[in-house]
Design an enzyme around this catalytic site. Structure first.
Site, mmCIF file in Angstrom:
data_model
loop_
_atom_site.group_PDB
_atom_site.id
_atom_site.type_symbol
_atom_site.label_atom_id
_atom_site.label_comp_id
_atom_site.label_asym_id
_atom_site.label_seq_id
_atom_site.Cartn_x
_atom_site.Cartn_y
_atom_site.Cartn_z
ATOM 1 N N GLY A 14 0.823 -1.223 0.000
ATOM 2 C CA GLY A 14 0.000 0.000 0.000
ATOM 3 C C GLY A 14 0.851 1.264 0.000
ATOM 4 N N GLY A 101 -2.635 3.076 12.272
ATOM 5 C CA GLY A 101 -2.818 4.337 11.543
ATOM 6 C C GLY A 101 -4.093 4.341 10.725
ATOM 7 N N HIS A 158 -7.575 15.421 0.203
ATOM 8 C CA HIS A 158 -6.761 14.213 0.028
ATOM 9 C C HIS A 158 -6.813 13.740 -1.422
ATOM 10 C CE1 HIS A 158 -7.009 13.969 4.459
ATOM 11 N NE2 HIS A 158 -5.889 13.260 4.364
ATOM 12 N N LYS A 162 -8.562 7.944 -1.672
ATOM 13 C CA LYS A 162 -8.904 7.836 -0.244
ATOM 14 C C LYS A 162 -10.314 7.260 -0.074
ATOM 15 C CE LYS A 162 -8.712 10.128 4.238
ATOM 16 N NZ LYS A 162 -8.143 8.912 4.864
ATOM 17 N N THR A 169 -7.862 12.621 10.476
ATOM 18 C CA THR A 169 -7.284 13.857 11.015
ATOM 19 C C THR A 169 -8.356 14.918 11.241
ATOM 20 O OG1 THR A 169 -5.352 13.359 9.669
ATOM 21 C CG2 THR A 169 -5.468 15.573 10.627
HETATM 22 N N1 LIG Z 1 -2.654 7.753 10.770
HETATM 23 C C1 LIG Z 1 -1.916 8.289 9.789
HETATM 24 O O1 LIG Z 1 -0.948 9.053 10.028
HETATM 25 C C2 LIG Z 1 -2.260 7.947 8.378
HETATM 26 C C3 LIG Z 1 -3.299 7.113 8.136
HETATM 27 N N2 LIG Z 1 -3.560 6.666 6.874
HETATM 28 C C4 LIG Z 1 -4.617 5.681 6.770
HETATM 29 O O2 LIG Z 1 -3.997 4.413 6.491
HETATM 30 C C5 LIG Z 1 -4.888 3.594 5.735
HETATM 31 C C6 LIG Z 1 -4.176 3.095 4.488
HETATM 32 O O3 LIG Z 1 -3.887 4.179 3.633
HETATM 33 P P1 LIG Z 1 -3.099 3.960 2.259
HETATM 34 O O4 LIG Z 1 -1.772 3.370 2.528
HETATM 35 O O5 LIG Z 1 -3.189 5.240 1.523
HETATM 36 O O6 LIG Z 1 -4.057 2.878 1.553
HETATM 37 P P2 LIG Z 1 -3.679 1.745 0.497
HETATM 38 O O7 LIG Z 1 -4.986 1.285 -0.059
HETATM 39 O O8 LIG Z 1 -2.631 2.247 -0.432
HETATM 40 O O9 LIG Z 1 -3.031 0.591 1.388
HETATM 41 C C7 LIG Z 1 -3.759 -0.262 2.210
HETATM 42 C C8 LIG Z 1 -3.020 -1.574 2.215
HETATM 43 O O10 LIG Z 1 -3.647 -2.461 3.125
HETATM 44 C C9 LIG Z 1 -3.705 -3.732 2.511
HETATM 45 N N3 LIG Z 1 -4.701 -4.614 3.097
HETATM 46 C C10 LIG Z 1 -6.042 -4.439 3.150
HETATM 47 N N4 LIG Z 1 -6.622 -5.510 3.738
HETATM 48 C C11 LIG Z 1 -5.619 -6.379 4.041
HETATM 49 C C12 LIG Z 1 -5.574 -7.671 4.650
HETATM 50 N N5 LIG Z 1 -6.694 -8.303 5.040
HETATM 51 N N6 LIG Z 1 -4.369 -8.261 4.842
HETATM 52 C C13 LIG Z 1 -3.232 -7.653 4.435
HETATM 53 N N7 LIG Z 1 -3.213 -6.435 3.827
HETATM 54 C C14 LIG Z 1 -4.399 -5.808 3.641
HETATM 55 C C15 LIG Z 1 -4.034 -3.393 1.065
HETATM 56 O O11 LIG Z 1 -3.831 -4.502 0.240
HETATM 57 P P3 LIG Z 1 -4.622 -4.642 -1.176
HETATM 58 O O12 LIG Z 1 -3.990 -3.618 -2.059
HETATM 59 O O13 LIG Z 1 -4.358 -6.041 -1.555
HETATM 60 O O14 LIG Z 1 -6.054 -4.336 -0.874
HETATM 61 C C16 LIG Z 1 -3.061 -2.260 0.840
HETATM 62 O O15 LIG Z 1 -1.784 -2.739 0.526
HETATM 63 C C17 LIG Z 1 -6.123 4.464 5.470
HETATM 64 O O16 LIG Z 1 -7.096 4.182 6.455
HETATM 65 C C18 LIG Z 1 -5.589 5.882 5.636
HETATM 66 O O17 LIG Z 1 -6.584 6.812 5.973
HETATM 67 C C19 LIG Z 1 -2.824 7.067 5.820
HETATM 68 C C20 LIG Z 1 -1.779 7.935 5.993
HETATM 69 C C21 LIG Z 1 -1.418 8.453 7.291
HETATM 70 O O1 LIG Z 2 -5.631 8.396 3.571
HETATM 71 C C1 LIG Z 2 -4.663 9.181 3.664
HETATM 72 O O2 LIG Z 2 -3.886 9.377 2.716
HETATM 73 C C2 LIG Z 2 -4.456 9.884 4.932
HETATM 74 N N1 LIG Z 2 -5.186 9.530 5.943
HETATM 75 C C3 LIG Z 2 -5.144 10.049 7.258
HETATM 76 C C4 LIG Z 2 -6.475 10.682 7.592
HETATM 77 O O3 LIG Z 2 -7.521 10.082 7.286
HETATM 78 O O4 LIG Z 2 -6.480 11.764 8.173
HETATM 79 C C5 LIG Z 2 -3.941 10.904 7.517
HETATM 80 C C6 LIG Z 2 -3.424 11.680 6.353
HETATM 81 O O5 LIG Z 2 -4.162 12.847 6.217
HETATM 82 C C7 LIG Z 2 -3.378 10.878 5.065
#
Ligand SMILES: NC(=O)C1=CN([C@@H]2O[C@H](COP(=O)(O)OP(=O)(O)OC[C@H]3O[C@@H](n4cnc5c(N)ncnc54)[C@H](OP(=O)(O)O)[C@@H]3O)[C@@H](O)[C@H]2O)C=CC1
Ligand SMILES: O=C(O)C1=N[C@H](C(=O)O)C[C@H](O)C1
Length: 269
Positions: A14, A101, A158, A162, A169
């Site tokens: 991801g 996260g 975003h 998303k 946030t």
């Molecule tokens: N708290 C923070 O600071 C931040 C939070 N986030 C949050 O993080 C989350 C992910 O964001 P992002 O990276 O952009 O999303 P992505 O969709 O790019 O990544 C999510 C990943 O999780 C994997 N996944 C989902 N289900 C499973 C499972 N059952 N087993 C293993 N892997 C799994 C997906 O795989 P597949 O592709 O195969 O579905 C994918 O690789 C969101 O909720 C986002 O809002 C994001 C940035 C910062």
């Molecule tokens: O999905 C994202 O990309 C992000 N998700 C988090 C959120 O839902 O606030 C943190 C960041 O803004 C990026």
């Protein structure tokens, strides 16, 4: 010399997963020890480095949670709500720190997560950056200082992939504004306006979500008064800020008693 604490990354393919793998490769305090993909993912059984298009890393990606989580000290999980709950279930009673996260949980899912937090260490935050967590404190302070004649609006932007809105946030910022005012966010949140909505209700906290292109994450808290406005703003331009925050949370969590913590705890804010 003893081995560094091992960390498993859930969803290494991801956007955040890839950042976490890169940050762990640079870390001199933690080591990447597990990489879990969803069942049947085409990375399962492959070398992680090669799957990412680089050199062999010696770590094999797996779609079996028991294999990925075996013996790790911490798990970093930026995935999706139901996946995070499944991971919490797997970790129950194992003593590993769960850094969460993931955003977009509903209240029933949050209650389920809390129940795991009572037995293990969870660090959970909708945003793991230092800047946003400072903005949360500032928002609370400004809301405390102003009365409800000042309308509060949280505006977030975003990328177009998303899944959830408002962002995690934005909800943290809304919670901070509500806490500053001494009200419950659930009772005053306007989470989307459309049609004949009528005049704005005094004391409400509004949310607007923009989705487009490759925007990493932008958040404004607008305090709109009569004849003046205050805007508190954070702009993320690099997902590395979230990944570095997550590694900090994993390290911090290693010495804690069971409980649900957030980044304010980790950063001492
Ligand atoms: N708290 C923070 O600071 C931040 C939070 N986030 C949050 O993080 C989350 C992910 O964001 P992002 O990276 O952009 O999303 P992505 O969709 O790019 O990544 C999510 C990943 O999780 C994997 N996944 C989902 N289900 C499973 C499972 N059952 N087993 C293993 N892997 C799994 C997906 O795989 P597949 O592709 O195969 O579905 C994918 O690789 C969101 O909720 C986002 O809002 C994001 C940035 C910062
Ligand atoms: O999905 C994202 O990309 C992000 N998700 C988090 C959120 O839902 O606030 C943190 C960041 O803004 C990026």
């Amino acid at each position: 010399m003893s081995e560094l604490p091992g960390v498993a990354v859930i969803g290494p393919s991801g956007r955040m997963g890839q950042m976490l793998v890169a940050e762990l490769a640079r870390s001199d305090r933690l080591r990447l020890a597990g990489a879990l993909v969803r069942p049947g993912h085409d990375w399962a059984g492959r070398d992680l480095g090669a799957a990412l298009g680089g050199a062999e890393s010696g770590l094999t990606v797996t779609d079996d949670p028991a294999t990925a989580l075996e013996g790790v000290a911490a798990v970093i999980d930026f995935t999706a709500p139901e996946t995070t709950l499944e991971i919490a279930e797997h970790l129950d009673g194992r003593g590993a720190v769960h850094v969460i996260g993931t955003t977009g949980f509903d209240s029933e899912q949050l209650a389920r997560l809390d129940s795991y937090g009572a037995r293990g260490v969870q660090v959970r935050a909708g945003n793991m950056s230092l800047g946003v967590n400072l903005l949360v404190s500032l928002t609370r302070k400004v809301a405390e200082a102003l009365d409800a004649d000042w309308d509060v609006e949280v505006i977030e932007a975003h990328h177009n992939r998303k899944a959830d809105a408002p962002s995690g946030t934005a909800l943290m910022l809304g919670e901070a504004a509500a806490a500053g005012r001494g009200v419950a966010l659930d009772e005053v949140a306007d989470r989307g306006r459309d049609g004949m909505t009528g005049p704005r209700e005094r004391g409400h906290i509004g949310f607007s979500a923009v989705r487009g292109g490759d925007i990493v994450g932008e958040h404004d808290v607008l305090f709109a008064g009569a004849g003046e406005r205050i805007v508190l703003r954070h702009m993320a331009t690099d997902r590395g800020i979230f990944a570095r925050g997550a590694l900090k949370a994993a390290l911090w969590g290693l010495d804690r008693e069971p409980g649900t913590y957030d980044m304010a705890d980790v950063l001492g804010l």
